[in-house]
Design a protein around this motif. Structure first.
Motif, PDB file in Angstrom:
ATOM      1  N   SER A  59       0.842  -1.356   0.259  1.00 56.89           N
ATOM      2  CA  SER A  59      -0.064   0.070   0.012  1.00 56.89           C
ATOM      3  C   SER A  59       0.818   1.263   0.118  1.00 56.89           C
ATOM      4  O   SER A  59       0.751   2.118  -0.705  1.00 56.89           O
ATOM      5  N   ALA A  63       1.030   4.044  -2.826  1.00 56.00           N
ATOM      6  CA  ALA A  63       0.574   5.462  -2.325  1.00 56.00           C
ATOM      7  C   ALA A  63       1.759   6.559  -2.021  1.00 56.00           C
ATOM      8  O   ALA A  63       1.552   7.663  -1.496  1.00 56.00           O
ATOM      9  N   ARG A  66       1.248  10.144  -2.644  1.00 58.77           N
ATOM     10  CA  ARG A  66       0.427  10.939  -1.702  1.00 58.77           C
ATOM     11  C   ARG A  66       1.231  11.117  -0.317  1.00 58.77           C
ATOM     12  O   ARG A  66       0.503  11.713   0.679  1.00 58.77           O
TER      13      ARG A  66
END
Length: 191
Positions: A59, A63, A66
């Motif tokens: 994850s 990500a 971000r």
């Protein structure tokens, strides 16, 4: 990429976000063991912890664009990891509910083990350490997470508050409640 420890986590995360696999590998190397220890205590099971760590890194990798570089990378990663552990815990609870062959009235399921042990024994006796880990894994998430982040993972209350996105006072209260519950579960002689 320059030498491993000389490059900050934030710099490595920025490099990894541009596709630098070696930078992300270095982040994994730096954070996998502490993350595993945190999730091992959260899950109470090394296999579940290992899988949650893997899910957290997957994850995080997806990500990275971000990631807010104003936050410590370790705190960001722990937030992801705790969310993965929560998800796994919820899925396991649903599986237990659906596939359990034992009723709630089952005497074995309701049995309370005698775990009145001294804290010194917990540190030296493998079985007692396992009982402590099991007791921690059974705490509600809102108590378990602050306890693990502060008492076991070494984060300050402020860092734990940032990771869990609650106030420092909430962390303080929840850690105290977690310690009280553990003490009750383990015969009043712990924490």
């Amino acid at each position: 990429m320059s030498s491993g420890e000389a490059t900050s986590d934030t710099d490595l995360a920025k490099l990894a976000a541009t596709g630098d696999d070696r930078a992300f590998s270095e982040l994994v190397r730096r954070h996998k063991d502490p993350l595993f220890r945190l999730l091992r205590r959260y899950a109470g099971n090394p296999d579940d912890a290992y899988e949650a760590v893997q899910e957290a890194f997957i994850s995080a990798w997806s990500a990275l664009d971000r990631y807010d570089a104003s936050r410590p990378f370790g705190a960001w990663l722990r937030t992801i990891a705790i969310n993965k552990a929560r998800d796994r815990s919820r899925r396991a609870a649903v599986r237990r509910l659906i596939f359990s062959s034992k009723s709630v009235d089952d005497a074995q399921a309701m049995a309370v083990h005698d775990v009145s042990i001294a804290p010194e024994q917990i540190l030296t006796d493998g079985e007692d350490a396992r009982r402590l880990e099991l007791a921690i894994s059974r705490l509600p998430a809102n108590l378990k997470e602050p306890l693990l982040l502060t008492a076991f993972d070494g984060n300050s209350q402020q860092a734990a508050a940032d990771i869990l996105r609650v106030s420092v006072k909430t962390i303080e209260t929840r850690v105290a409640r977690a310690r009280k519950k553990l003490s009750e579960q383990l015969g009043g002689r712990l924490l």
